[in-house]
Design an enzyme around this catalytic site. Structure first.
Site, PDB file in Angstrom:
ATOM      1  N   SER A   1       2.111   5.154  -2.334  1.00 31.20           N
ATOM      2  CA  SER A   1       2.578   5.673  -3.673  1.00 31.20           C
ATOM      3  C   SER A   1       3.358   4.809  -4.162  1.00 31.20           C
ATOM      4  O   SER A   1       3.518   4.592  -5.361  1.00 31.20           O
ATOM      5  CB  SER A   1       2.966   7.107  -3.213  1.00 31.20           C
ATOM      6  OG  SER A   1       4.286   7.240  -2.562  1.00 31.20           O
ATOM      7  N   THR A   2       4.512   4.223  -3.609  1.00 32.74           N
ATOM      8  CA  THR A   2       5.620   3.546  -4.294  1.00 32.74           C
ATOM      9  C   THR A   2       4.854   1.998  -4.646  1.00 32.74           C
ATOM     10  O   THR A   2       4.910   1.526  -5.766  1.00 32.74           O
ATOM     11  CB  THR A   2       6.694   3.119  -3.398  1.00 32.74           C
ATOM     12  OG1 THR A   2       7.087   4.352  -2.689  1.00 32.74           O
ATOM     13  CG2 THR A   2       7.904   2.598  -4.206  1.00 32.74           C
TER      14      THR A   2
ATOM     15  N   LYS B   1       6.678   0.900   8.990  1.00 33.84           N
ATOM     16  CA  LYS B   1       5.719   1.101   8.056  1.00 33.84           C
ATOM     17  C   LYS B   1       4.348   1.285   8.752  1.00 33.84           C
ATOM     18  O   LYS B   1       4.245   1.371   9.913  1.00 33.84           O
ATOM     19  CB  LYS B   1       5.442  -0.526   7.204  1.00 33.84           C
ATOM     20  CG  LYS B   1       6.723  -0.851   6.465  1.00 33.84           C
ATOM     21  CD  LYS B   1       6.351  -2.103   5.979  1.00 33.84           C
ATOM     22  CE  LYS B   1       4.937  -2.159   4.999  1.00 33.84           C
ATOM     23  NZ  LYS B   1       4.825  -1.073   4.052  1.00 33.84           N
TER      24      LYS B   1
ATOM     25  N   GLU C   1      -0.575  -5.263   6.186  1.00 37.69           N
ATOM     26  CA  GLU C   1       0.788  -5.483   5.462  1.00 37.69           C
ATOM     27  C   GLU C   1       1.481  -6.686   6.347  1.00 37.69           C
ATOM     28  O   GLU C   1       2.506  -7.515   5.707  1.00 37.69           O
ATOM     29  CB  GLU C   1       1.497  -4.044   5.586  1.00 37.69           C
ATOM     30  CG  GLU C   1       0.777  -3.050   4.626  1.00 37.69           C
ATOM     31  CD  GLU C   1       1.139  -1.772   4.616  1.00 37.69           C
ATOM     32  OE1 GLU C   1       1.056  -1.051   3.859  1.00 37.69           O
ATOM     33  OE2 GLU C   1       1.983  -1.549   5.722  1.00 37.69           O
TER      34      GLU C   1
ATOM     35  N   LYS D   1      14.216   7.174   2.251  1.00 36.09           N
ATOM     36  CA  LYS D   1      13.802   6.345   3.437  1.00 36.09           C
ATOM     37  C   LYS D   1      14.798   5.599   4.188  1.00 36.09           C
ATOM     38  O   LYS D   1      14.597   4.961   5.087  1.00 36.09           O
ATOM     39  CB  LYS D   1      12.774   5.243   2.740  1.00 36.09           C
ATOM     40  CG  LYS D   1      11.775   5.860   1.888  1.00 36.09           C
ATOM     41  CD  LYS D   1      10.647   6.610   2.676  1.00 36.09           C
ATOM     42  CE  LYS D   1       9.616   6.979   1.865  1.00 36.09           C
ATOM     43  NZ  LYS D   1       8.645   6.086   1.162  1.00 36.09           N
TER      44      LYS D   1
ATOM     45  N   THR E   1       0.741  -1.309  -0.013  1.00 34.94           N
ATOM     46  CA  THR E   1      -0.042  -0.020  -0.023  1.00 34.94           C
ATOM     47  C   THR E   1       0.891   1.253   0.153  1.00 34.94           C
ATOM     48  O   THR E   1       2.011   1.333   0.660  1.00 34.94           O
ATOM     49  CB  THR E   1      -0.884   0.005   1.270  1.00 34.94           C
ATOM     50  OG1 THR E   1      -1.682  -1.194   1.278  1.00 34.94           O
ATOM     51  CG2 THR E   1      -1.644   1.201   1.421  1.00 34.94           C
TER      52      THR E   1
END
Ligand code: 5RP
Length: 218
Positions: A30-31, A94, A103, A121, A28
């Protein structure tokens, strides 16, 4: 190269880890969204996907990619997802998108976890990014008091309910020197559903995009 270009390039590099007939775990954010868009080109080759959020399931379906219930499939060969922070030991924070529980479940059910991120990151010590924790609503204040004892400053994520109907506390000011130990300790607090530290089950591969391309850390 913009940050989005780096995310896209890194997401596309993750396709190398997908094999014909795989059921692919999909993360989940944008990446991960760039990965979903890239995966659309392989949709005839894979047997389907398991999504870590309702948002990702909708995006997968909008591409005509099959989304399966984790209960209906066995363990997955591969899971691809982003992260808010990552170390060279492939320990992660995360949950910036609030999808940490699903996740962690999909990561746990997968043989290989490919983390995709741009180089902003990468950190030496986790914790500058506020640590997301999913909490049962009636335990919110109790859990917040326990987190204060751990030296963190819990902040309730405003106007946010997880896909599981719970709340998110974002914990500021933590220097996470021993991610495995802190994950175990926080997991033991009643009312916490999921801690956004992914250290007991870290990533297996970290694909990191920078201005020169994509680096592979294992
Ligand atoms: C969602 C997540 C995401 O992987 C994390 O927030 C990174 O997102 P992005 O790729 O948008 O930077 O954990 O719960």
């Amino acid at each position: 190269m913009t940050q989005d270009d780096m995310k896209k390039l890194t997401a596309e590099a993750a396709l190398d880890y997908i094999e014909a007939g795989d059921i692919v775990g999909v993360g989940t954010g944008s990446t991960a969204n760039f990965f979903i868009d890239a995966l659309a080109g392989l949709k005839g080759k894979i047997d389907g996907t398991v999504a870590s959020s309702e948002a990702s399931a909708q995006r997968l379906q909008s591409h005509g990619i099959t989304v399966l219930d984790l209960n209906a499939v066995g363990d997955l060969p591969v899971y691809v997802d982003g992260a808010d922070e990552a170390t060279r030991h492939l320990h992660l924070i995360k949950g910036g998108g609030g999808a940490l529980t699903r996740e962690k479940i999909v990561a746990g059910a997968s043989s290989k976890f490919i983390c995709i991120a741009d180089d902003s990151k990468l950190v030496d010590v986790l914790g500058k990014f506020p640590l997301p924790i999913e909490v049962i609503p009636m335990a919110r204040s109790f859990v917040a008091r326990q987190l204060l004892k751990h030296g963190g400053q819990p902040v309730l994520r405003e106007d946010f309910i997880t896909d599981n109907g719970n709340l998110i506390l974002d914990i500021h000011n933590l220097d996470i020197l021993d991610p495995v130990e802190l994950e175990i300790e926080l997991n033991a607090i009643p009312g916490i559903v999921t801690v956004g530290i992914f250290a007991q089950r870290p990533a297996d591969v970290l694909l990191l995009g920078d201005k020169d391309g994509v680096k592979t850390l294992t």
